[in-house]
Design a protein around this motif. Sequence first.
Motif, PDB file in Angstrom:
ATOM      1  N   UNK A 396       0.786  -1.248  -0.018  1.00 30.90           N
ATOM      2  CA  UNK A 396      -0.021   0.373   0.022  1.00 30.90           C
ATOM      3  C   UNK A 396       0.780   1.246   0.151  1.00 30.90           C
ATOM      4  N   UNK A 401      -0.890   4.444  -1.662  1.00 29.93           N
ATOM      5  CA  UNK A 401      -2.168   3.996  -1.168  1.00 29.93           C
ATOM      6  C   UNK A 401      -2.148   3.773   0.139  1.00 29.93           C
ATOM      7  N   UNK A 402      -3.154   4.375   0.840  1.00 30.08           N
ATOM      8  CA  UNK A 402      -3.010   4.407   2.332  1.00 30.08           C
ATOM      9  C   UNK A 402      -3.176   2.831   2.839  1.00 30.08           C
ATOM     10  N   UNK A 404      -4.970   1.374   4.743  1.00 30.48           N
ATOM     11  CA  UNK A 404      -6.421   0.981   5.708  1.00 30.48           C
ATOM     12  C   UNK A 404      -6.765  -0.288   5.683  1.00 30.48           C
ATOM     13  N   UNK A 405      -6.600  -1.026   4.582  1.00 25.35           N
ATOM     14  CA  UNK A 405      -6.970  -2.543   4.600  1.00 25.35           C
ATOM     15  C   UNK A 405      -6.299  -3.208   3.728  1.00 25.35           C
ATOM     16  N   UNK A 454      -0.879   9.422   4.831  1.00 34.71           N
ATOM     17  CA  UNK A 454      -1.530   8.139   4.499  1.00 34.71           C
ATOM     18  C   UNK A 454      -1.910   7.446   5.758  1.00 34.71           C
ATOM     19  N   UNK A 457      -5.232   9.087   7.530  1.00 37.38           N
ATOM     20  CA  UNK A 457      -6.535   8.642   6.817  1.00 37.38           C
ATOM     21  C   UNK A 457      -6.786   7.080   7.229  1.00 37.38           C
ATOM     22  N   UNK A 460      -8.251   6.643  10.481  1.00 35.41           N
ATOM     23  CA  UNK A 460      -9.665   7.182  10.777  1.00 35.41           C
ATOM     24  C   UNK A 460     -10.816   6.125   9.852  1.00 35.41           C
ATOM     25  N   UNK A 461     -10.208   5.549   8.706  1.00 40.55           N
ATOM     26  CA  UNK A 461     -11.291   4.896   7.956  1.00 40.55           C
ATOM     27  C   UNK A 461     -11.220   3.743   8.359  1.00 40.55           C
ATOM     28  N   UNK A 465     -14.509   1.312   9.008  1.00 40.75           N
ATOM     29  CA  UNK A 465     -14.781   0.089   8.096  1.00 40.75           C
ATOM     30  C   UNK A 465     -14.933  -0.970   9.216  1.00 40.75           C
TER      31      UNK A 465
END
Lengths: 470, 204
Positions: A396, A401-402, A404-405, A454, A457, A460-461, A465
């Motif tokens: 990522x 790309x953040x 986050x997942x 990144x 973000x 937070x997300x 999620x």
Amino acid sequence: MIISKEEYLNNLLDSFCKYEEKLNILSNKAYPSDIVKKFIENDLKMIITEFKKIAHNDLKNNDDFFSDKTILANNIWDQGHLQRIAKAVANTDFKSHPLEIMNVFRDLIKDIEKNDFEILTIPREEMNFSFSEIWFKLKMFLEKELNMTGFTVNKKFIKLTFPKNHKNNLLLSGIFFHEIGHYLVEENNFADKIFQKIDFNSDDFLSLRKCIYANKGNQLGQVELVNIFRRCYLINWIRELLSDILAVYTVGPGFVFSMFDFVINSTNINNFYNDNLSNTCSVSHPRLSFRFNLMLKALKELKIYNELPELLKEKIESYQDAYANSNNQQQNRSGNIIINNINYTVQESKFMFQKLEDIINDLTPDMLAESKQLLGEKNIINKNKLSQAEKLAEQRIKEVIPPNELNNIAADPIAIINSGWYAKFLYKNSLKKRVGKIDGKNGDYDLNLLINDLMKYSLRTSRIQRRWQG
Amino acid sequence: MSIISKEKINNLLTSKAENSLTITPILDNEKQIGESTIDLRLGTKFEVDMRTRKPFFDPLSDRRPIETFFQDTYRNFGEKFILYPQQLVLASTFEYVKLPDNLFGIIFTRSSWNRLGLNISSVLQSGYAGVINLELVNNSSNPIALYPGLRIVQLILFSVDGEEREAYFSDSISKYVANSDPKLSSISEDEDLQMLKNKFPINS
């Protein structure tokens, strides 16, 4: 008496009224949490109204003496408890709230602590972090001593101060975990429990007598020795080291690298050039090489050290070596400590510091085991979280790309924090190539900014999620 | 140039190839990916414009940076944000989008929001990476309650013909790179402004 009781009480009432005015102003502000507003409007106002009533009743009373209640209220006022709370509340606001990292702490503390709590974040200009509870003890005292009931906010208020310029610096967030460690140590009397495990009859401990002089011919036996080290050096060092262990256990290498960043930030350029890195002991802190050594032990004990990429291991070892081999000389001082009206002089020496480190080395297995127990398995970093961090960095962040997942599953917050450090060390060059803006004109500043953005973000997300998917 | 279909969008999203399409996180794939559009949600951070003592913003003057004309605020998912008539608020999508070099995108407000007086349209260059800035202006005469987490805009992707180009984010003059929050205008960084200052000084 130089001034009359009436004059004194009028003066006290004036201070209480000014405080009430301040509360009225503060209650109009917007806060990151509605609880803060409720706390000001109900609880703080209730206290000051009660204090005013107490002082006013005493003013009407023609006795020459102050009432017990007035004395209590006056003592609380003199000690600055209420003023400190108002100052903390005045300095917290939306703009200065490091939202993303606070949510990680909130979830972590909620899982460990039984009591409900609120965090007041206070930015400061200087490079300094602190974490302390400012309300609960006062509340219990007021309930017990002044029979005050009806407080609406039955939760702890944790004051967290942090350097304003680093509000969004998640690469430095490991330091926050160390401060949370201090909070947990304090709230659980953790340092005292560990201190009790010292073998007070051991030669190491008893040999510390050589470093202490009891003034005016007073006795210096084992009991006195225990009392002295329960107040300074040993107890403080244990506190510091426990906070380090708790931080390593929660955030792993992320804490170690934050710590390196933090100490380099406070190193003078001349000391850096002359291999004179500050590696000295003090009444409050053990030397850094000893702390780094313990951090490394904790990482190894978790069996995650060997999982780290070679470059990161080299980084940790090089810092540890640099501090261990520093030319920095210990300035041995002497200081006085008064216990039960007896004045003791503590003479610092290489011998004393060595003995203290030996004593703590014996305590290390207990410190590690009990830290684990306090945090609970769920909150301890493990191989899976680190492997996730490695993937997040490679798949990522390296691709801008953040993190986050991974495979449509929200990433773990601790893995996200570590992925930032992995990316910084392992993929700096590829990020530089990919993002033209990171051209090195500002050193690593633009790289750090991108990684922090990144990560911010992602924290937070991923939280949203997780809730959405749960 | 052609519109990218649902099937291709899903293929691109699951592709392991480097420089593929990324839209993250997609909370509900079925609802969000339509036949030729991708619905994106309203994010949680807002920059609200404020009336200030200064009468106007001047991109040629650095005395009053644009940040001083906006105030940032945050709403949780499901928490209300009121958008007043004719008020400008900068928000962003909840999702982070990274386009490959051979796609470009256009976003529009979803029609149900259009009908309430909220119109957003914007272009995403090939290689763009970041959350998408949403310039919210309420064109109706009534305040509108917005909720982070609601699907607010739709993204339409187009393929770009021709030789490979440099990704938007690798271009060092790109003003909006890998943003994770709503980004204020970077008009002051526009190179034409420097040209105007140098070639056409006011007192010449």
